[in-house]
Design a protein around this motif. Structure first.
Motif, PDB file in Angstrom:
ATOM      1  N   ASN A   1       0.848  -1.190   0.000  1.00 61.00           N
ATOM      2  CA  ASN A   1       0.000   0.000   0.000  1.00 61.00           C
ATOM      3  C   ASN A   1       0.882   1.238   0.000  1.00 61.00           C
ATOM      4  OD1 ASN A   1      -1.391   2.263   1.870  1.00 61.00           O
ATOM      5  ND2 ASN A   1      -2.964   1.186   0.700  1.00 61.00           N
ATOM      6  N   TYR A   2       0.467   2.251  -0.742  1.00 60.61           N
ATOM      7  CA  TYR A   2       1.238   3.495  -0.719  1.00 60.61           C
ATOM      8  C   TYR A   2       0.308   4.701  -0.712  1.00 60.61           C
ATOM      9  CZ  TYR A   2       0.307   4.407  -5.684  1.00 60.61           C
ATOM     10  OH  TYR A   2      -0.305   4.676  -6.878  1.00 60.61           O
ATOM     11  N   CYS A   3       0.776   5.759  -0.102  1.00 61.69           N
ATOM     12  CA  CYS A   3       0.069   7.033  -0.118  1.00 61.69           C
ATOM     13  C   CYS A   3       1.122   8.135  -0.063  1.00 61.69           C
ATOM     14  CB  CYS A   3      -0.928   7.151   1.034  1.00 61.69           C
ATOM     15  SG  CYS A   3      -0.192   7.013   2.667  1.00 61.69           S
ATOM     16  N   THR A   4       0.693   9.352  -0.281  1.00 63.37           N
ATOM     17  CA  THR A   4       1.651  10.424  -0.508  1.00 63.37           C
ATOM     18  C   THR A   4       1.421  11.617   0.395  1.00 63.37           C
ATOM     19  OG1 THR A   4       1.546   9.784  -2.826  1.00 63.37           O
ATOM     20  CG2 THR A   4       2.737  11.798  -2.322  1.00 63.37           C
ATOM     21  N   ALA A   5       2.532  12.227   0.797  1.00 58.63           N
ATOM     22  CA  ALA A   5       2.497  13.546   1.435  1.00 58.63           C
ATOM     23  C   ALA A   5       3.433  14.425   0.634  1.00 58.63           C
ATOM     24  CB  ALA A   5       2.974  13.463   2.884  1.00 58.63           C
TER      25      ALA A   5
END
Length: 363
Positions: A358-362
């Motif tokens: 899983n990946y998400c971004t800031a």
């Protein structure tokens, strides 16, 4: 190729000459808020064919179009609630909204599933031209396939063959543009908005995305796919991949995949016992350094700064950090104060060979 200096010519003459080219099925290179784009009548098959000849782009790869307003967009795509929100909050601007096509443009511009990406450039002259033309024009960067994103006439002349330059009828020269990433592209045809290409504008409230890997090789390929989404940001900021996962989950395999995407041919082992390794890289669009860090042996997060971490944060650099738990607060603080793209990656062991990534971004 005729060149018009936008600073020296009257706007009325600029618009007239541009409309003449577009109406005759010609190609125009024009400035936008991101880079120079190449425009043609999106409803003219012969004009669109010239775009593909110039770009040397494979069939099946869609091209964005530019319109002057949401009202014009509605003539060419079906705008749902998700798209409506994006139009209202981000356009005009460097965001492209992908919707279901109404089939009124040349089919080659659409995706294979009949979706169409639309831009409303935040560039008054271009909007005036499109309004006067009364139809959408193509909105793809004016570089040929695999070449440097163009921010000036010099970029076009340096990286484009004479044969392809011969396809261009008009260049609207606004001088050297600021070096900015291409537009963010968001697909609104699914249940949730999906970022297909990350640009400078960050679309909020989009959840992290998940892959399932069935092998080490697939983990590497997933890493390459994720990097591909963010590589356009490298022109202005570093990419940091913060890797979380148990021992043996595949963090190093993910880092190896990043290295492969950056065309690094040397082996990329775990840097556990030396804290970090660095690998110079060069691709068609960027060159910099890939830093691979492992913080497992660190006793406190401040040791990351002692390694000279802030000096690694140059534009075009890519950083992968394993065992980020000890430095997570430091990373969060840096991401708030420094111009970086921070991608959180969590790798979960599902079985001996199967992983959930899983990946998400800031940003």
């Amino acid at each position: 190729m005729k060149i018009i200096n936008l600073k020296k010519e009257f706007e009325e003459k600029i618009i007239k000459d541009t409309l003449t080219v577009l109406k005759n099925g010609g190609l125009v290179i024009y400035p936008t808020e991101t880079c120079y784009g190449i425009g043609a009548d999106a409803t003219n098959p012969k004009a669109v064919e010239k775009i593909f000849q110039y770009k040397s782009q494979r069939r099946g790869k869609p091209i964005l179009i530019a319109v002057a307003s949401k009202q014009m967009a509605q003539n060419y795509v079906k705008i749902n609630e998700i798209a409506e929100n994006l139009y209202q909050n981000f356009l005009p601007g460097p965001v492209a909204v992908v919707s279901k096509s109404r089939g009124k443009v040349v089919s080659r511009i659409e995706s294979t599933i009949h979706t169409l990406g639309i831009r409303i450039p935040d560039y008054p002259l271009v909007l005036t031209i499109i309004r006067a033309f009364g139809k959408p024009i193509t909105s793809t960067s004016a570089n040929t396939s695999g070449k440097k994103t163009p921010y000036s006439l010099e970029d076009i002349l340096k990286y484009t063959s004479k044969k392809r330059l011969g396809l261009i009828d008009l260049f609207l020269d606004a001088g050297k543009l600021p070096s900015r990433p291409p537009s963010t592209v968001v697909d609104t045809t699914l249940n949730e908005p999906t970022v297909l290409r990350q640009g400078e504008i960050v679309i909020p409230d989009i959840p992290g995305q998940t892959f399932v890997s069935n092998s080490e090789e697939q983990t590497k390929l997933i890493a390459q796919e994720i990097l591909e989404k963010y590589k356009n940001l490298l022109i202005s900021k570093p990419l940091i991949f913060a890797l979380q996962g148990e021992l043996g989950s595949g963090k190093t395999q993910f880092a190896k995949g990043l290295g492969q995407a950056l065309k690094i041919t040397s082996n990329i082992p775990s840097p556990t016992f030396i804290f970090f390794r660095e690998y110079p890289y060069k691709t068609a669009s960027n060159q910099g350094i890939f830093y691979h860090l492992d913080t497992w042996r660190m006793e406190k997060g401040e040791e990351l700064l002692d390694l000279g971490f802030k000096k690694m944060l140059g534009p075009t650099n890519v950083i992968a950090i394993e065992w980020l738990q000890k430095v997570k607060s430091i990373l969060e603080e840096i991401s708030q104060k420094t111009k970086v793209c921070l991608v959180w990656v969590t790798i979960e062991i599902l079985s001996e060979t199967k992983r959930r990534i899983n990946y998400c971004t800031a940003i």
